[in-house]
Design a protein around this motif. Structure first.
Motif, PDB file in Angstrom:
ATOM      1  N   THR A 174       0.842  -1.183   0.000  1.00 50.60           N
ATOM      2  CA  THR A 174       0.000   0.000   0.000  1.00 50.60           C
ATOM      3  C   THR A 174       0.885   1.243   0.000  1.00 50.60           C
ATOM      4  O   THR A 174       1.757   1.385   0.853  1.00 50.60           O
ATOM      5  CB  THR A 174      -0.917   0.018   1.247  1.00 50.60           C
ATOM      6  N   PRO A 175       0.676   2.146  -0.956  1.00 52.53           N
ATOM      7  CA  PRO A 175       1.500   3.354  -0.999  1.00 52.53           C
ATOM      8  C   PRO A 175       1.361   4.180   0.281  1.00 52.53           C
ATOM      9  O   PRO A 175       0.297   4.225   0.895  1.00 52.53           O
ATOM     10  CB  PRO A 175       0.953   4.121  -2.200  1.00 52.53           C
ATOM     11  N   SER A 176       2.437   4.837   0.635  1.00 50.57           N
ATOM     12  CA  SER A 176       2.505   5.653   1.845  1.00 50.57           C
ATOM     13  C   SER A 176       2.424   7.134   1.481  1.00 50.57           C
ATOM     14  O   SER A 176       3.169   7.603   0.627  1.00 50.57           O
ATOM     15  CB  SER A 176       3.827   5.357   2.566  1.00 50.57           C
ATOM     16  N   VAL A 177       1.512   7.845   2.154  1.00 53.45           N
ATOM     17  CA  VAL A 177       1.324   9.268   1.909  1.00 53.45           C
ATOM     18  C   VAL A 177       1.517  10.023   3.218  1.00 53.45           C
ATOM     19  O   VAL A 177       0.906   9.689   4.227  1.00 53.45           O
ATOM     20  CB  VAL A 177      -0.083   9.567   1.337  1.00 53.45           C
ATOM     21  N   LEU A 178       2.374  11.037   3.186  1.00 49.25           N
ATOM     22  CA  LEU A 178       2.582  11.920   4.330  1.00 49.25           C
ATOM     23  C   LEU A 178       1.886  13.239   4.045  1.00 49.25           C
ATOM     24  O   LEU A 178       2.177  13.901   3.039  1.00 49.25           O
ATOM     25  CB  LEU A 178       4.072  12.150   4.586  1.00 49.25           C
ATOM     26  N   ILE A 179       0.965  13.611   4.922  1.00 46.94           N
ATOM     27  CA  ILE A 179       0.253  14.885   4.812  1.00 46.94           C
ATOM     28  C   ILE A 179       0.921  15.861   5.772  1.00 46.94           C
ATOM     29  O   ILE A 179       0.954  15.628   6.975  1.00 46.94           O
ATOM     30  CB  ILE A 179      -1.237  14.726   5.180  1.00 46.94           C
ATOM     31  N   VAL A 180       1.462  16.942   5.231  1.00 51.37           N
ATOM     32  CA  VAL A 180       2.112  17.965   6.046  1.00 51.37           C
ATOM     33  C   VAL A 180       1.245  19.216   5.975  1.00 51.37           C
ATOM     34  O   VAL A 180       1.221  19.913   4.961  1.00 51.37           O
ATOM     35  CB  VAL A 180       3.544  18.269   5.559  1.00 51.37           C
ATOM     36  N   GLU A 181       0.510  19.461   7.054  1.00 54.06           N
ATOM     37  CA  GLU A 181      -0.483  20.537   7.078  1.00 54.06           C
ATOM     38  C   GLU A 181      -0.559  21.077   8.501  1.00 54.06           C
ATOM     39  O   GLU A 181      -0.793  20.315   9.436  1.00 54.06           O
ATOM     40  CB  GLU A 181      -1.839  19.977   6.629  1.00 54.06           C
ATOM     41  N   ASP A 182      -0.356  22.396   8.675  1.00 52.12           N
ATOM     42  CA  ASP A 182      -0.343  22.969  10.020  1.00 52.12           C
ATOM     43  C   ASP A 182      -1.739  23.167  10.613  1.00 52.12           C
ATOM     44  O   ASP A 182      -1.862  23.431  11.803  1.00 52.12           O
ATOM     45  CB  ASP A 182       0.452  24.282  10.049  1.00 52.12           C
ATOM     46  N   GLU A 183      -2.786  23.009   9.827  1.00 55.76           N
ATOM     47  CA  GLU A 183      -4.147  23.066  10.351  1.00 55.76           C
ATOM     48  C   GLU A 183      -4.615  21.635  10.611  1.00 55.76           C
ATOM     49  O   GLU A 183      -4.928  20.892   9.668  1.00 55.76           O
ATOM     50  CB  GLU A 183      -5.080  23.749   9.357  1.00 55.76           C
ATOM     51  N   PRO A 184      -4.664  21.220  11.895  1.00 58.08           N
ATOM     52  CA  PRO A 184      -4.990  19.824  12.230  1.00 58.08           C
ATOM     53  C   PRO A 184      -6.318  19.336  11.639  1.00 58.08           C
ATOM     54  O   PRO A 184      -6.408  18.192  11.192  1.00 58.08           O
ATOM     55  CB  PRO A 184      -5.024  19.807  13.761  1.00 58.08           C
ATOM     56  N   ASP A 185      -7.334  20.194  11.613  1.00 51.67           N
ATOM     57  CA  ASP A 185      -8.633  19.771  11.069  1.00 51.67           C
ATOM     58  C   ASP A 185      -8.529  19.461   9.580  1.00 51.67           C
ATOM     59  O   ASP A 185      -9.124  18.495   9.091  1.00 51.67           O
ATOM     60  CB  ASP A 185      -9.700  20.854  11.292  1.00 51.67           C
ATOM     61  N   LEU A 186      -7.765  20.264   8.873  1.00 49.03           N
ATOM     62  CA  LEU A 186      -7.591  20.040   7.435  1.00 49.03           C
ATOM     63  C   LEU A 186      -6.759  18.781   7.186  1.00 49.03           C
ATOM     64  O   LEU A 186      -7.075  17.982   6.304  1.00 49.03           O
ATOM     65  CB  LEU A 186      -6.939  21.266   6.795  1.00 49.03           C
ATOM     66  N   THR A 245       0.330  11.925   9.251  1.00 53.10           N
ATOM     67  CA  THR A 245       0.231  13.384   9.206  1.00 53.10           C
ATOM     68  C   THR A 245       1.336  14.010  10.044  1.00 53.10           C
ATOM     69  O   THR A 245       1.810  13.431  11.012  1.00 53.10           O
ATOM     70  CB  THR A 245      -1.140  13.884   9.732  1.00 53.10           C
ATOM     71  N   ALA A 246       1.722  15.189   9.631  1.00 49.17           N
ATOM     72  CA  ALA A 246       2.673  16.020  10.365  1.00 49.17           C
ATOM     73  C   ALA A 246       2.112  17.435  10.349  1.00 49.17           C
ATOM     74  O   ALA A 246       1.561  17.874   9.336  1.00 49.17           O
ATOM     75  CB  ALA A 246       4.047  15.969   9.710  1.00 49.17           C
ATOM     76  N   THR A 302      10.529   5.050   2.859  1.00 51.00           N
ATOM     77  CA  THR A 302       9.283   4.312   2.606  1.00 51.00           C
ATOM     78  C   THR A 302       8.140   5.240   2.189  1.00 51.00           C
ATOM     79  O   THR A 302       7.084   4.766   1.799  1.00 51.00           O
ATOM     80  CB  THR A 302       8.845   3.518   3.855  1.00 51.00           C
ATOM     81  N   THR A 303       8.350   6.552   2.264  1.00 51.87           N
ATOM     82  CA  THR A 303       7.308   7.516   1.902  1.00 51.87           C
ATOM     83  C   THR A 303       7.233   7.623   0.379  1.00 51.87           C
ATOM     84  O   THR A 303       8.233   7.885  -0.274  1.00 51.87           O
ATOM     85  CB  THR A 303       7.605   8.895   2.519  1.00 51.87           C
ATOM     86  N   ASP A 304       6.036   7.417  -0.156  1.00 48.05           N
ATOM     87  CA  ASP A 304       5.843   7.481  -1.606  1.00 48.05           C
ATOM     88  C   ASP A 304       5.434   8.874  -2.085  1.00 48.05           C
ATOM     89  O   ASP A 304       5.910   9.346  -3.113  1.00 48.05           O
ATOM     90  CB  ASP A 304       4.783   6.466  -2.046  1.00 48.05           C
ATOM     91  N   VAL A 305       4.514   9.516  -1.349  1.00 44.32           N
ATOM     92  CA  VAL A 305       3.989  10.820  -1.746  1.00 44.32           C
ATOM     93  C   VAL A 305       3.913  11.714  -0.512  1.00 44.32           C
ATOM     94  O   VAL A 305       3.508  11.270   0.560  1.00 44.32           O
ATOM     95  CB  VAL A 305       2.578  10.700  -2.376  1.00 44.32           C
TER      96      VAL A 305
END
Length: 195
Positions: free
Chosen positions: A5-17, A33-34, A47-50
């Motif tokens: 399963t591809p790995s996606v890291l979401i880097v967003e300073d608004e936790p709700d978003l 998430t970060a 291991t991070t794909d996107v």
């Protein structure tokens, strides 16, 4: 334990978003998430794909995180997902795609799918599609007069022209391997975006 399963890291300073994005794509991908640049740099590895990267964050900006990702030579695709309207400075940034908020669930999923597909291409095609995405974005956001006055835009067009010539050889190889159908869809998508 590695997974397919591809790995996606979401880097967003608004936790709700960040949570919303994670909910949208969580069924399809391994999502992490970060909430700031430092957290992102700790989380990202081979291991991070996107990476879906906000550009404007407190502390380390998305641009700084992007530079660090490229300096580490991590083989992942990066999409800037940001409220920052693109300007000609994006030509030199090492991202693969650029989405202006607000984004829809479908737009986010399509972007991830395209980036995962591009990761199967050789470096030359990856660069071609990253540059084509930048050109399409600038064509959409900037007037013809602004584009003609920009040295960065002229250099972008020159780099694309050179790559178009050399990409033909790669496309012939893909034709021989049967991978041409998806490549053609990707090319059509970029061409339509540029019109």
């Amino acid at each position: 334990m590695p997974t397919d399963t591809p790995s996606v890291l979401i880097v967003e300073d608004e936790p709700d978003l960040a949570s919303l994005y994670a909910t949208w794509i969580g069924d399809e991908y391994d999502v992490e998430t970060a909430h700031d640049g430092s957290e992102a740099l700790d989380a990202i590895d081979e291991t991070t794909d996107v990476v879906l990267l906000d550009r404007r964050m407190p502390g380390l900006s998305g641009d700084t995180v992007l530079d660090a990702i490229r300096d580490r030579s991590l083989d992942c695709r990066v999409a800037m997902v940001t409220a920052v309207e693109p300007d000609f400075d994006i030509v030199e940034l090492g991202f693969d795609d650029y989405l202006v908020k607000p984004v829809s669930k479908d737009e986010l999923a399509e972007t991830i799918d395209q980036l995962l597909l591009r990761s199967t291409y050789d470096e030359q095609l990856q660069e071609f599609f990253a540059l084509a995405s930048k050109k399409a974005l600038l064509d959409e956001q900037k007037t013809e007069a602004e584009r003609k006055a920009s040295q960065e835009y002229a250099e972008l067009e020159d780099r694309l022209a050179v790559l178009r010539v050399t990409v033909d050889d790669t496309m012939r190889e893909l034709l021989d391997q049967g991978g041409y159908r998806q490549l053609c869809r990707d090319i059509v998508r970029e061409s339509v975006a540029q019109e």
